[in-house]
Design a protein around this motif. Structure first.
Motif, short mmCIF file in Angstrom:
data_model
loop_
_atom_site.label_atom_id
_atom_site.label_comp_id
_atom_site.label_asym_id
_atom_site.label_seq_id
_atom_site.Cartn_x
_atom_site.Cartn_y
_atom_site.Cartn_z
N UNK A 47 -32.75 58.33 17.76
CA UNK A 47 -31.33 58.53 17.38
C UNK A 47 -31.08 60.00 17.04
N UNK A 48 -32.07 60.67 16.45
CA UNK A 48 -31.90 62.10 16.15
C UNK A 48 -31.77 62.89 17.45
N UNK A 49 -32.56 62.53 18.50
CA UNK A 49 -32.44 63.19 19.80
C UNK A 49 -31.04 62.99 20.37
N UNK A 50 -30.52 61.78 20.24
CA UNK A 50 -29.19 61.49 20.78
C UNK A 50 -28.13 62.27 20.02
N UNK A 51 -28.28 62.37 18.71
CA UNK A 51 -27.35 63.20 17.92
C UNK A 51 -27.42 64.66 18.38
N UNK A 52 -28.63 65.15 18.64
CA UNK A 52 -28.77 66.52 19.12
C UNK A 52 -28.14 66.68 20.50
N UNK A 53 -28.30 65.69 21.37
CA UNK A 53 -27.67 65.76 22.70
C UNK A 53 -26.15 65.85 22.57
N UNK A 54 -25.59 65.06 21.68
CA UNK A 54 -24.14 65.11 21.46
C UNK A 54 -23.72 66.47 20.92
N UNK A 55 -24.53 67.01 20.02
CA UNK A 55 -24.23 68.33 19.46
C UNK A 55 -24.32 69.40 20.54
N UNK A 56 -25.33 69.30 21.42
CA UNK A 56 -25.47 70.25 22.52
C UNK A 56 -24.24 70.19 23.42
N UNK A 57 -23.79 68.99 23.73
CA UNK A 57 -22.60 68.83 24.59
C UNK A 57 -21.37 69.46 23.93
N UNK A 58 -21.21 69.23 22.63
CA UNK A 58 -20.06 69.79 21.91
C UNK A 58 -20.10 71.32 21.90
N UNK A 59 -21.28 71.87 21.53
CA UNK A 59 -21.41 73.33 21.46
C UNK A 59 -21.26 73.97 22.84
N UNK A 60 -21.79 73.33 23.85
CA UNK A 60 -21.69 73.85 25.22
C UNK A 60 -20.24 73.85 25.68
N UNK A 61 -19.51 72.79 25.34
CA UNK A 61 -18.09 72.74 25.73
C UNK A 61 -17.26 73.79 25.00
N UNK A 62 -17.76 74.27 23.85
CA UNK A 62 -17.07 75.31 23.10
C UNK A 62 -17.47 76.71 23.57
N UNK A 63 -18.36 76.78 24.57
CA UNK A 63 -18.71 78.05 25.17
C UNK A 63 -20.02 78.66 24.70
N UNK A 64 -20.78 77.96 23.90
CA UNK A 64 -22.05 78.51 23.42
C UNK A 64 -23.10 78.38 24.53
N UNK A 65 -23.93 79.41 24.67
CA UNK A 65 -24.95 79.39 25.72
C UNK A 65 -26.10 78.46 25.33
N UNK A 66 -26.83 77.97 26.33
CA UNK A 66 -27.96 77.07 26.06
C UNK A 66 -29.05 77.74 25.21
N UNK A 67 -29.41 79.02 25.45
CA UNK A 67 -30.39 79.65 24.55
C UNK A 67 -29.91 79.72 23.10
N UNK A 68 -28.62 79.99 22.91
CA UNK A 68 -28.07 80.03 21.55
C UNK A 68 -28.11 78.64 20.92
N UNK A 69 -27.82 77.62 21.71
CA UNK A 69 -27.88 76.25 21.20
C UNK A 69 -29.32 75.88 20.84
N UNK A 70 -30.26 76.29 21.68
CA UNK A 70 -31.67 76.01 21.40
C UNK A 70 -32.08 76.65 20.07
N UNK A 71 -31.65 77.88 19.84
CA UNK A 71 -31.98 78.57 18.59
C UNK A 71 -31.35 77.85 17.40
N UNK A 72 -30.12 77.43 17.56
CA UNK A 72 -29.43 76.71 16.50
C UNK A 72 -30.16 75.41 16.16
N UNK A 73 -30.58 74.66 17.18
CA UNK A 73 -31.30 73.41 16.94
C UNK A 73 -32.64 73.66 16.26
N UNK A 74 -33.32 74.73 16.66
CA UNK A 74 -34.59 75.09 16.01
C UNK A 74 -34.38 75.38 14.53
N UNK A 75 -33.31 76.12 14.23
CA UNK A 75 -33.02 76.45 12.84
C UNK A 75 -32.65 75.21 12.03
N UNK A 76 -31.90 74.29 12.64
CA UNK A 76 -31.56 73.04 11.96
C UNK A 76 -32.82 72.23 11.66
#
Length: 150
Positions: A47-76
């Motif tokens: 379920x945590x992976x699915x929550x992260x997938x949803x967050x990735x989709x949201x951040x990506x749709x807002x224009x954030x790059x995948x490397x930036x999203x990866x860094x954000x998820x690592x920090x979380x």
């Protein structure tokens, strides 16, 4: 069910996250959201992976790059791990303070006996008034005049 238990196959996880299974495979390849694996090598998402997938989709749709999203998820993940560690350390500290033999507080009990108290605890003080009466009238006279000779 634990939020970190990898139980969902890729098709179910993709449907729950609102993505195509190929997108999940891509995110796994680049290390963005890495699911657990079965002994046979099949991906299993929590379920945590699915929550992260949803967050990735949201951040990506807002224009954030995948490397930036990866860094954000690592920090979380790091923040979550550090919070867990702080909770563990607070528990260890609390236990240490309660059982440490050298750091105890002593006080006088109501009848004059020594009482051991846990650190940080205060005892209720007595508000009784005690009057002193001399044993003999002669003692009182000597005390009043300051005469110490007997």
């Amino acid at each position: 069910m634990d939020a970190d238990s990898p139980v969902f196959a890729i098709a179910v996880a993709a449907e729950l996250a609102g993505m195509h299974p190929q997108t999940l495979r891509q995110y796994d390849r680049i290390g963005l959201v890495v699911p657990g694996r079965t002994r046979g090598g099949s991906r299993r998402y929590s379920m945590r992976d699915i929550e992260q997938l949803r967050e990735v989709a949201q951040l990506s749709s807002e224009g954030m790059s995948l490397p930036a999203i990866a860094r954000l998820l690592d920090l979380e993940d790091e923040v979550r791990m550090l919070r867990r560690r702080v909770t563990e350390l607070e528990g260890e500290l609390r236990a240490e303070r309660e059982t440490r033999p050298g750091v105890r507080v002593f006080a006088a009990g109501a009848s004059g006996q020594v009482v051991t108290l846990p650190s940080g605890r205060r005892i209720r003080r007595s508000t009784e008034v005690v009057l002193w009466h001399p044993r003999h009238a002669a003692d009182a006279d000597r005390a009043a005049t300051g005469d110490t000779a007997q």
